[in-house]
Enzyme design. Structure first.
Site, PDB file in Angstrom:
ATOM      1  CD  GLU A 125      -2.580   1.385   2.580  1.00  0.00           C
ATOM      2  OE1 GLU A 125      -2.653   2.509   3.119  1.00  0.00           O
ATOM      3  OE2 GLU A 125      -3.120   0.358   3.046  1.00  0.00           O
ATOM      4  CB  CYS A 190      -8.957   1.537   7.565  1.00  0.00           C
ATOM      5  SG  CYS A 190     -10.451   0.583   7.288  1.00  0.00           S
TER       6      CYS A 190
END
Length: 631
Positions: A125, A190
């Protein structure tokens, strides 16, 4: 009590990516390329490879016009440009939260800001985010963060890896703000990851044991494990039920067990582990009861026998009987649960009034199993069993040792019938039980006769006739004896219908075949410590297996010559064992056996769905327990 933490398993973004990739795999097969691992989970990725998808680490590996799935972690901007130049059809499965980070850093970079990413340097990521800004710096710790702030000047934009630890993010944001109050801080963590960590931490505080399910490559899995471990010292990190099997004894001793799955873990893997533990706890309780019943019965029996020869024989029988796995006895107990007369919670079986009767039947069956193993050790000339010296090998005089072992084995067989007759069952049920028990005994002996005869028969191990004979041995000597027989005995005690008995047959036949193939693999590839008998025993006795047959079919002339010379050699050495392992692997025999186990297990799992839903989890747990044994 076993509790699965709320929100465990695939997050929305990963679930969407996996669902899309599976759908494409079913329609396009090998034309589909995955750009890097779609998710950080080796089991999921292995499934995609089996489905025919191809993983590419760079665009050079992707042909013109191919369909390419972009991983959930995202990729650098240049990847899109290179794929477009190849006229590739792009299926973008980048997580929406990650995409928003790409947009932020691209915009800020264009506006002259330096970007600091709080996260892991080599995480896919983060590598993807770096590809959307020309001047990004990654900070994994405070020292790197201070250095990055010093290098970046006044215009600083800070973002975080979506799965970055909340504490480290808060600390990093505070440090940046204190040094540069004008820095732009974007909290890109998140929320789902934070919530599941919070939920898992709360569960771990109240658990005797915590199991975190995920892949060690996965950042959110590692963070989940660390969070749980802070609150529960007895925390295990596992990717599968098979990996967890080594810790079974510790886990089943715990009363409250929590299970937390990371965002990259499929729900089915979490459920497999839940079901595995459910059966393991049931088996542990059944084993304890059967062992106690065995000790009590043998103590009473030996007190009645004043003849020292008989007294010693019973003690030796009991010594060989101790420390078995007791799966057969446990399945007798569970068979009554499935018949519908008892609670769907298998552990409640032990509080029911019929438990003494079921324990007696289970004891009879386990003594029958010990008796035929004593005979089996004579046939195989095995000197150890369950880590102990076998009865026939305990005597200095060979003939006396063999004679005594045969007699003690016979004693166990007759004793099993006596114990069964003493069970307090209604006459009609007792007749059915004895009829089935006799059938199991005969089937087992028929399988043993075929097993003993096959090595001396002219059957070619590459022939279809050989395969049919071996499968017959597996069905009679293993499926009937280990699984079909015990569970049906228990079901008959509970008044099971013919329809239910047929379903149980559908479940346990493929399961029994798979169990024996697994046993054959262990016999070649497991250590002597795990086997509880000499690691060379299968080779020395020339055990006839599908593994051996497959190796013979696919062996080169040189390999076949080695097989014929070594397999069945009573003087085989450890070096010969290694050679056999190499040949079984090189000929594809090992891989074929593992594939067959997988296929038979899936057949059994499909048949389990025909049962009442309340009984399905523990039976699925039996499947995962049987095949969680490792080499």
């Amino acid at each position: 009590m076993i509790e699965i933490v709320k929100e465990s398993g695939f997050c929305h973004g990963v679930l969407a990516a996996v669902t899309k990739a599976k759908k494409l795999a079913n329609t396009h097969g090998k034309q589909i390329y995955l750009y890097g691992d779609l998710v950080n989970n080796r089991q999921v990725m292995a499934g995609f490879l089996r489905d025919g998808l191809t993983v590419a680490e760079n665009t050079a590996e992707i042909p013109e016009g191919a369909t390419v799935i972009i991983r959930a972690h995202g990729v650098p901007q240049f990847v899109y440009k290179e794929l477009a130049a190849k006229n590739a059809k792009i299926i973008d499965c980048t997580c929406a939260k990650v995409k928003s980070i790409h947009e932020i850093v691209a915009e800020k970079c264009a506006a002259g800001f330096r970007v600091i990413i709080i996260g892991k340097k080599n995480h896919p990521e983060v590598l993807g985010i770096l590809g959307w800004c020309k001047n990004g710096i990654v900070a994994e710790n405070e020292s790197e963060l201070l250095s990055a702030i010093s290098d970046c000047g006044e215009n600083i934009c800070v973002v975080g890896q979506t799965t970055c630890g909340k504490e480290w993010w808060s600390c990093a944001a505070k440090t940046v703000t204190e040094i540069n109050p004008n820095a732009q801080i974007h909290n890109t963590l998140c929320d789902v990851t934070a919530r599941r960590i919070k939920n898992a931490a709360q569960t771990s505080e109240n658990s005797d044991c915590m199991i975190v399910v995920g892949d060690k490559k996965s950042a959110n899995s590692v963070e989940l494990f660390e969070a749980c471990k802070t609150h529960c010292n007895n925390t295990f990190f596992t990717a599968s039920a098979e990996e967890l099997a080594a810790h079974t004894n510790t886990i089943v001793s715990c009363e409250k067990i929590g299970i937390a799955g990371s965002a990259s873990t499929p729900a089915e893997t979490i459920n497999e582990i839940h079901d595995f533990i459910l059966f393991a706890k049931f088996l542990s309780r059944a084993k304890t009861e059967i062992e106690q019943a065995s000790d009590d019965y043998i103590n009473t029996l030996t007190a009645e026998k004043t003849n020292p020869v008989i007294h010693a024989a019973i003690r030796d029988l009991h010594n060989q009987h101790q420390n078995g796995k007791r799966i057969r006895g446990a399945l007798i107990k569970f068979g009554e649960v499935i018949s519908g007369t008892l609670s769907p919670n298998p552990c409640e079986l032990f509080e029911k009034s019929s438990t003494k009767t079921l324990t007696k039947i289970a004891l009879a069956y386990e003594i029958f199993a010990t008796a035929i193993l004593i005979h089996d050790d004579v046939i195989d000339n095995s000197e150890t069993r369950r880590g102990k010296t076998t009865i026939h090998a305990s005597e200095t005089d060979t003939h006396f040792g063999l004679s005594r072992a045969i007699c003690i084995g016979d004693y166990g067989l007759f004793l099993a019938n006596k114990i069964l007759a003493e069970a307090e069952l209604p006459p009609k049920i007792l007749v059915k039980v004895f009829k089935l028990f006799s059938e199991i005994q005969l089937k087992t002996l028929e399988g043993e006769l075929m097993d003993v005869t096959l090595p001396y028969s002219p059957k070619d191990p590459t022939s279809e006739e050989y395969d049919q004979t071996v499968n017959g041995i597996y069905e009679y000597k293993t499926a009937w004896y280990t699984l079909m027989g015990p569970i049906q005995l228990g079901a008959i005690c509970g008044g099971a219908s013919d329809e239910l008995l047929e379903i149980l047959h559908e479940i346990t036949l493929p399961l029994g075949l798979a169990f024996q193939i697994k046993d054959d693999l262990l016999g070649i590839f497991a250590s002597e410590e795990k086997l509880g008998k000499p690691a060379l025993s299968d080779i020395v006795e020339k055990k006839q297996t599908t593994l051996y047959g497959h190796a013979c079919k696919n062996a080169t002339p040189a390999q076949r010559e080695i097989l014929e010379k070594t397999y069945g050699n009573p003087s085989a050495t450890v070096a010969d064992l290694e050679t056999m392992r190499e040949i079984f692997t090189a000929t594809g025999a090992k891989a074929a056996a593992e594939a067959e186990i997988s296929a038979l297990s899936r057949t059994a799992l499909t048949s389990i769905e025909k049962l009442d839903k309340k009984h399905q989890p523990i039976l699925r747990g039996l499947v995962h327990y049987l095949f969680g044994r490792t080499y």
